[in-house]
Scaffold this active site. Structure first.
Site, PDB file in Angstrom:
ATOM      1  N   SER A   1      19.291   2.243  -1.780  1.00 17.11           N
ATOM      2  CA  SER A   1      18.523   2.202  -0.656  1.00 17.11           C
ATOM      3  C   SER A   1      17.475   3.334  -0.525  1.00 17.11           C
ATOM      4  CB  SER A   1      19.483   2.332   0.616  1.00 17.11           C
ATOM      5  OG  SER A   1      19.970   3.458   0.462  1.00 17.11           O
ATOM      6  N   VAL A   2      17.723   4.417  -1.316  1.00 15.62           N
ATOM      7  CA  VAL A   2      16.555   5.233  -1.376  1.00 15.62           C
ATOM      8  C   VAL A   2      15.291   5.065  -1.918  1.00 15.62           C
ATOM      9  CG1 VAL A   2      16.112   7.698  -2.380  1.00 15.62           C
ATOM     10  CG2 VAL A   2      18.544   7.254  -1.408  1.00 15.62           C
TER      11      VAL A   2
END
Length: 365
Positions: free
Chosen positions: A36-37
């Site tokens: 998700s980063v």
């Protein structure tokens, strides 16, 4: 002390720190894998519950809309591509609007919620597929918003245990990159540290020009409507909370704020959330009047209450939380009758407030 920092701004500093190309060297494309980063929207196009296609995600993005990026704006993969001068945004590979030209300058395969295991074989596979410049990011400190929310307690602090695990993993990852480089000398596997700088930014925001970005307990990333109202009227730029221990006498003269997040007209709303009800806020208002008289005197207090503006902003929690989420009010009321109830509570509060001000004004005359 936790500081509310813009994730994008922190990553701009990281991008500037880690991207230092040799002279006369260029990179034509950026290809990203991860979680998700760095996910720029792939999860939007797969069957998963791990999506961020709703506000406040995307509020600082073009158009102010969620894009599938796990951020309120750009994510690190965008910033890296931008810092390298390739393009401003790195497209998600699954994005149905992907163009041929996007493939020429790089795409993003990251998927929020993913992880990498086993690491070494994945990197070797990338090498076999032709990759020669591979940057592998370590783990950030345990300070991501979701981590602080779930495990950071009331103050949403960084989690020490997560930090320790990140440091251990990062040390091993750096060693592994050195080992792989020895085995594949014509490639360049680079360990990218994203632990130290973000942690330093959080602990020492002044060094990075984050002055004034201390969490102020407002339910916003900036000013709230009551601040804007006071500012527009030329009174003061910020309306302080009445319960703020640093409140000064001067604040009493120009207005204070009794609002309590998660409260509403319905007494049940504040009870469920354990916050200040409107009745509680009215009691504080009575206390405020008593203190105001001691500070300004009867006549001046009367003038302030007579000429001052009283703002009442509430009700959304009644509808969203009390009526639609909890079962208690639905049993007793349908939507029309519940809104009638709220109007009744609002009317009672306004009338009671008016009586308090009327008494105070008359005493000052």
């Amino acid at each position: 002390m936790w500081y509310r920092l813009s994730f994008c701004k922190v990553w701009y500093h990281i991008a500037e720190a880690v991207i230092k190309l040799p002279q006369n060297s260029t990179i034509p494309a950026v290809i990203v894998f991860g979680d998700s980063v760095v996910d720029t929207g792939n999860n939007n196009y797969i069957e998963t519950i791990v999506k961020v296609n709703y506000p406040p995600y995307g509020k600082d993005f073009m158009g102010g809309k969620p894009t599938g990026r796990f951020s309120d704006g750009k994510v690190p993969s965008d910033l890296i591509a931008e810092e390298l001068g390739i393009k401003g945004l790195l497209a998600a590979y699954f994005d149905p609007t992907l163009q041929d030209e996007d493939l020429l300058t790089g795409v993003n395969f990251a998927s929020g919620g993913a992880g990498y295991d086993p690491l070494t074989s994945d990197l070797v596979d990338l090498y076999k597929l032709g990759a020669r410049r591979i940057g592998v990011f370590g783990l950030p400190p345990g300070c991501l918003p979701s981590q602080r929310t779930l495990k950071g307690g009331a103050e949403r602090k960084c989690i020490d245990l997560y930090n320790q695990v990140s440091e251990l993993f990062n040390n091993k990852l750096s060693d592994e990159m050195d080992s792989i480089n020895k085995r594949y000398p014509i490639a360049r596997m680079t360990y990218m540290d994203i632990y130290k700088l973000p942690l330093d930014v959080i602990h020492n925001p002044q060094k990075y020009e984050f002055r004034g970005w201390k969490a102020d307990r407002r339910f916003s990333d900036g000013k709230v409507p009551s601040d804007l109202l006071a500012e527009e009227l030329g009174i003061k730029p910020l309306l302080p909370a009445y319960l703020d221990p640093s409140l000064q006498d001067q604040d009493f003269l120009t207005g204070v704020n009794f609002a309590s997040g998660a409260s509403g007209y319905d007494p049940l709303t504040s009870d469920v959330a354990s916050v200040l009800s409107l009745t509680d806020q009215l009691k504080l208002f009575k206390e405020y009047i008593t203190k105001l008289k001691k500070i300004a005197g009867e006549e001046k207090s009367s003038e302030i209450l007579r000429e001052g503006l009283i703002a009442l902003v509430t009700g959304s929690n009644d509808i969203t939380n009390t009526y639609f989420i909890t079962p208690f009010r639905k049993i007793q009321y349908n939507v029309p009758s519940y809104t009638d109830l709220l109007v009744s509570y609002a009317s009672s509060f306004v009338q009671e407030s008016r009586l308090q001000m009327k008494d105070a004004v008359e005493q000052g005359q």
